[in-house]
Design a protein around this motif. Structure first.
Motif, short mmCIF file in Angstrom:
data_model
loop_
_atom_site.label_atom_id
_atom_site.label_comp_id
_atom_site.label_asym_id
_atom_site.label_seq_id
_atom_site.Cartn_x
_atom_site.Cartn_y
_atom_site.Cartn_z
N CYS A 24 0.80 -1.23 0.00
CA CYS A 24 0.00 0.00 0.00
C CYS A 24 0.82 1.28 0.00
N THR A 76 -2.41 0.43 9.24
CA THR A 76 -2.80 1.79 8.84
C THR A 76 -3.25 2.63 10.05
N ASN A 78 -5.78 5.42 11.04
CA ASN A 78 -7.03 5.85 10.41
C ASN A 78 -7.60 7.13 11.00
N THR A 80 -9.20 10.35 11.77
CA THR A 80 -10.04 11.22 10.95
C THR A 80 -11.08 11.88 11.84
N SER A 81 -11.78 12.84 11.30
CA SER A 81 -12.91 13.45 12.02
C SER A 81 -13.69 14.28 11.00
N ARG A 84 -12.10 17.55 9.29
CA ARG A 84 -10.70 17.58 9.71
C ARG A 84 -9.95 18.43 8.67
N ALA A 110 -9.75 9.74 -1.62
CA ALA A 110 -8.99 8.53 -1.97
C ALA A 110 -8.60 7.70 -0.75
N ALA A 111 -8.55 8.30 0.40
CA ALA A 111 -8.21 7.56 1.63
C ALA A 111 -9.20 8.03 2.68
N CYS A 112 -10.43 7.53 2.57
CA CYS A 112 -11.57 8.14 3.29
C CYS A 112 -11.69 7.68 4.73
N SER A 113 -10.87 6.69 5.15
CA SER A 113 -10.96 6.15 6.50
C SER A 113 -12.41 5.74 6.79
N GLU A 117 -14.64 12.09 6.12
CA GLU A 117 -14.23 13.03 5.07
C GLU A 117 -15.25 13.12 3.93
N ILE A 144 -7.74 1.81 1.62
CA ILE A 144 -7.10 0.50 1.53
C ILE A 144 -7.55 -0.42 2.67
N SER A 145 -8.05 0.16 3.76
CA SER A 145 -8.48 -0.65 4.90
C SER A 145 -9.95 -1.06 4.73
N MET A 148 -12.16 -0.08 7.70
CA MET A 148 -12.59 1.32 7.72
C MET A 148 -13.69 1.56 6.69
#
Ligand SMILES: C[S@@+](CC[C@H](N)C(=O)[O-])C[C@H]1O[C@@H](n2cnc3c(N)ncnc32)[C@H](O)[C@@H]1O
Length: 199
Positions: A24, A76, A78, A80-81, A84, A110-113, A117, A144-145, A148
């Motif tokens: 990743c 990973t 993760n 977020t909030s 953020r 692209a990496a939204c957790s 977001e 990628i997770s 999540m």
């Protein structure tokens, strides 16, 4: 089995780092050895393995995509909030949105957790784009997770995770779905916005 004494050697850490980078693109710096050890302990416990050597043998011999997914899940970060990095949202709101004249708009987080977001983006678009209903707006959210992404798809958040949202936004965009033992809310349909998740 006493896992507390399981040691992650430098060589094993380097092997795991290479694998994670290959899977990743995450670059596990040297100082992260203790963190990686602590996080991988969960996988050793789940697989009832007594050492990191046994864990590496397990992933090298099986190349089991599910286990590689679990490995990514534990490695990973993760964090977020909602809203953020407010300066990014402010930039989007003040400098980008006013110039988006096209009816068809596509956004990609692209990496939204766990989804905060893309939902923040959806809320902001709904609030700041008066003609959103007559446009064709889609938000693609990926991460990628898998763990999540599953949470993002459920769109359920505890009161604590929503603490930075104003009461007005909470009332407009969320529905309370649980009262006890703690309050939980689910994102309502945000009209004018379509969310896409992979898988
Ligand atoms: C610190 S979180 C940030 C989440 C969100 N973008 C935000 O700013 O609030 C980083 C996310 O990136 C994801 N990630 C890391 N490498 C990735 C990759 N190669 N492709 C997709 N997602 C990735 C992680 O799983 C994690 O959920």
């Amino acid at each position: 089995m006493n896992l507390m004494s399981a040691e992650l050697t430098e060589k094993q850490f380097k092997k795991i780092s290479r694998l994670v980078y290959h899977l990743c693109g995450i670059n596990l710096k040297d100082g992260k050895q203790a963190l990686v050890r602590a996080r991988l302990m969960k996988r050793l416990r789940a697989l009832k393995l007594g050492s990191f050597e046994a864990y590496l043998n397990h992933i090298e011999s099986n190349r089991d995509p599910q286990e590689l997914g679990f490995l990514i899940d534990v490695i990973t970060t993760n964090k977020t909030s909602f809203f953020r990095e407010p300066e990014h949202f402010n930039y989007l709101r003040d400098d980008i949105l006013p110039n988006l004249t096209s009816r068809r708009l596509r956004f990609w987080t692209a990496a939204c957790s766990s989804g905060e977001e893309p939902f923040s983006l959806g809320i902001m678009l709904r609030e700041k784009m008066p003609d959103i209903i007559s446009r064709d707006v889609k938000i693609l959210a990926t991460d990628i997770s898998k763990r999540m992404l599953e949470k993002a798809r459920q769109a359920i958040y505890g009161e604590e995770e929503l603490r930075d949202l104003s009461p007005l936004l909470l009332q407009k965009y969320f529905i309370r779905i649980q009262e006890q033992p703690t309050r939980a809310y689910q994102v309502k349909k945000i009209s004018g916005t379509w969310f896409g998740w992979p898988g």
